[in-house]
Design an enzyme around this catalytic site. Structure first.
Site, PDB file in Angstrom:
ATOM      1  N   GLY A 225     -19.713 -68.093 -91.913  1.00 28.37           N
ATOM      2  CA  GLY A 225     -18.880 -68.294 -90.734  1.00 28.37           C
ATOM      3  C   GLY A 225     -19.435 -69.404 -89.871  1.00 28.37           C
ATOM      4  O   GLY A 225     -20.579 -69.823 -90.035  1.00 28.37           O
TER       5      GLY A 225
ATOM      6  N   GLY B  32     -20.192 -70.570 -86.041  1.00 31.01           N
ATOM      7  CA  GLY B  32     -20.343 -70.074 -84.673  1.00 31.01           C
ATOM      8  C   GLY B  32     -20.154 -71.208 -83.693  1.00 31.01           C
ATOM      9  O   GLY B  32     -19.894 -72.348 -84.094  1.00 31.01           O
TER      10      GLY B  32
ATOM     11  N   PHE C 241     -22.417 -72.610 -81.886  1.00 32.37           N
ATOM     12  CA  PHE C 241     -23.542 -73.549 -81.843  1.00 32.37           C
ATOM     13  C   PHE C 241     -24.027 -73.979 -83.220  1.00 32.37           C
ATOM     14  O   PHE C 241     -24.870 -74.825 -83.347  1.00 32.37           O
ATOM     15  CB  PHE C 241     -24.705 -72.942 -81.067  1.00 32.37           C
ATOM     16  CG  PHE C 241     -24.410 -72.839 -79.618  1.00 32.37           C
ATOM     17  CD1 PHE C 241     -24.483 -73.969 -78.824  1.00 32.37           C
ATOM     18  CD2 PHE C 241     -24.020 -71.645 -79.054  1.00 32.37           C
ATOM     19  CE1 PHE C 241     -24.185 -73.905 -77.475  1.00 32.37           C
ATOM     20  CE2 PHE C 241     -23.722 -71.566 -77.708  1.00 32.37           C
ATOM     21  CZ  PHE C 241     -23.803 -72.693 -76.912  1.00 32.37           C
TER      22      PHE C 241
ATOM     23  N   VAL D 246     -23.383 -70.024 -90.075  1.00 32.45           N
ATOM     24  CA  VAL D 246     -24.129 -68.917 -90.666  1.00 32.45           C
ATOM     25  C   VAL D 246     -23.911 -68.957 -92.184  1.00 32.45           C
ATOM     26  O   VAL D 246     -22.784 -69.076 -92.652  1.00 32.45           O
ATOM     27  CB  VAL D 246     -23.667 -67.566 -90.094  1.00 32.45           C
ATOM     28  CG1 VAL D 246     -24.483 -66.428 -90.673  1.00 32.45           C
ATOM     29  CG2 VAL D 246     -23.794 -67.557 -88.577  1.00 32.45           C
TER      30      VAL D 246
ATOM     31  N   LYS E 119     -28.785 -68.447 -89.637  1.00 29.37           N
ATOM     32  CA  LYS E 119     -27.987 -69.066 -88.592  1.00 29.37           C
ATOM     33  C   LYS E 119     -28.669 -70.378 -88.244  1.00 29.37           C
ATOM     34  O   LYS E 119     -29.816 -70.379 -87.834  1.00 29.37           O
ATOM     35  CB  LYS E 119     -27.965 -68.118 -87.381  1.00 29.37           C
ATOM     36  CG  LYS E 119     -27.054 -68.541 -86.284  1.00 29.37           C
ATOM     37  CD  LYS E 119     -26.846 -67.371 -85.345  1.00 29.37           C
ATOM     38  CE  LYS E 119     -25.920 -67.757 -84.209  1.00 29.37           C
ATOM     39  NZ  LYS E 119     -25.498 -66.605 -83.451  1.00 29.37           N
TER      40      LYS E 119
ATOM     41  N   ASP F 250     -21.641 -59.885 -74.479  1.00 30.85           N
ATOM     42  CA  ASP F 250     -20.597 -60.422 -75.371  1.00 30.85           C
ATOM     43  C   ASP F 250     -20.222 -59.379 -76.428  1.00 30.85           C
ATOM     44  O   ASP F 250     -20.041 -59.714 -77.595  1.00 30.85           O
ATOM     45  CB  ASP F 250     -21.115 -61.711 -76.027  1.00 30.85           C
ATOM     46  CG  ASP F 250     -20.007 -62.607 -76.550  1.00 30.85           C
ATOM     47  OD1 ASP F 250     -18.829 -62.385 -76.186  1.00 30.85           O
ATOM     48  OD2 ASP F 250     -20.305 -63.529 -77.343  1.00 30.85           O
TER      49      ASP F 250
END
Ligand code: ADP
Length: 289
Positions: free
Chosen positions: A14, A16, A18, A21, A43, A139
């Site tokens: 995925g 993100g 910043f 991953v 990450k 979050d």
């Protein structure tokens, strides 16, 4: 990594805000059977934008040791393909995907109540741990909750949940206010009234977000209509006249649980510790971690 580990990057899991991953295979340099299965995620972010990933790492290391939170195995700085330095976090792999995809798979019907209860209890245990050591996650949303296989002997669900993504997490003590846009990533759906109105984010914010997640697990739909614009969602959250709609057909215990998460005044909202002994979560068998 500490004990002579290195890793080989696999496919992308995925993207993100910043960095990205990836799935990773870990290579143990001093062992005969030197590769072990891709059970970890990496990450990565370019060092130039890694400020937040470093803060995440710092918070991660302080909150480790809770089975309801994704584990962080290590960190390193490497030279990326493009010659740019990258900062990597080596994470426990959430092979079951996110809670958001699990809810989507229910086709708007929601999860069976027992499954929602098992996940709720785990989320509360994880949040309680975070709050006890003085942090706020800030979050909490289904996208940031990963599922891992539940191998426990007494397991009653195929997967269990683990809280991930500490990119917005902060110390509960800090009273620095951020710009309103800095209070969410992607969607303001899970923000509490005090976060929108007063820019305050303390432990009760995570409890409000948890209420939104539990409602979404039980109904299959987010707390506010998905089609609404950001400004409309913010207006609903901060308005005294709007309350999250709790469907009447939910069980009595579920409705009461949700009401206690959705108290508008943070001081009246129950803490995670109190919610763990709420009747909604009683009668569940123990699961092994
Ligand atoms: P952001 O911080 O922008 O919310 P992340 O960088 O944490 O996003 O993750 C992006 C996506 O990668 C997530 O939505 C999730 O699907 C996937 N992902 C993140 N961490 C893991 C993990 N440990 N295991 C499996 N998938 C992950």
């Amino acid at each position: 990594y500490g004990d002579g580990f290195s890793w080989i990057r696999g496919s992308m899991l995925g993207k993100g805000s910043f960095g990205s991953v990836y799935l990773a295979t870990i290579k143990k340099s001093r062992s005969k059977q030197s590769y072990f299965p891709s059970a970890m995620a990496v990450k990565s972010a370019e060092v130039s934008v890694s400020g937040s990933i470093q803060k995440e790492r710092e918070i991660f290391s302080n909150i480790q040791g809770c089975p309801d939170i994704i584990e962080c195995f290590g960190e390193e700085t490497t030279m990326g393909d493009n010659g740019v330095m990258a900062y990597n976090l080596l994470l426990e792999y959430g092979s079951g995907g996110t809670l958001a995809t699990r809810i989507k798979k229910s086709n708007g019907k929601g999860l069976p109540e027992f499954e929602a209860k098992v996940y709720t209890r785990s989320l509360l245990r994880g949040l309680n741990h975070i709050h006890q050591i003085g942090y706020v996650h800030c979050d909490m949303k289904p996208d940031n909750i990963l599922l891992v296989p539940n191998y426990g002997r007494n397991a009653i669900t195929e997967f269990k949940t683990k809280i991930a993504d500490f990119g917005l997490a902060k110390r509960a003590k800090t009273s620095k206010k951020r710009k309103l846009e800095a209070y969410w990533r992607g969607t303001p759906m899970y923000l509490s009234p005090e976060a929108v109105r007063d820019r305050v984010q303390k432990a009760p914010c995570d409890v409000w977000a948890l209420g939104c997640i539990v409602l979404e697990m039980l109904t299959g739909k987010p707390v506010w209509d998905k089609g609404l614009k950001v400004e409309e969602i913010l207006r609903k959250i901060s308005s005294d006249k709007e309350c999250p709609k709790i469907p009447n057909e939910l069980s009595k215990e579920a409705k009461d649980f949700l009401k206690r998460c959705f108290m508008r005044r943070p001081m009246y909202r129950m803490t995670c510790e109190m919610l763990l002994s709420h009747p909604f979560l009683q009668g569940l068998e123990n699961d092994d971690h």
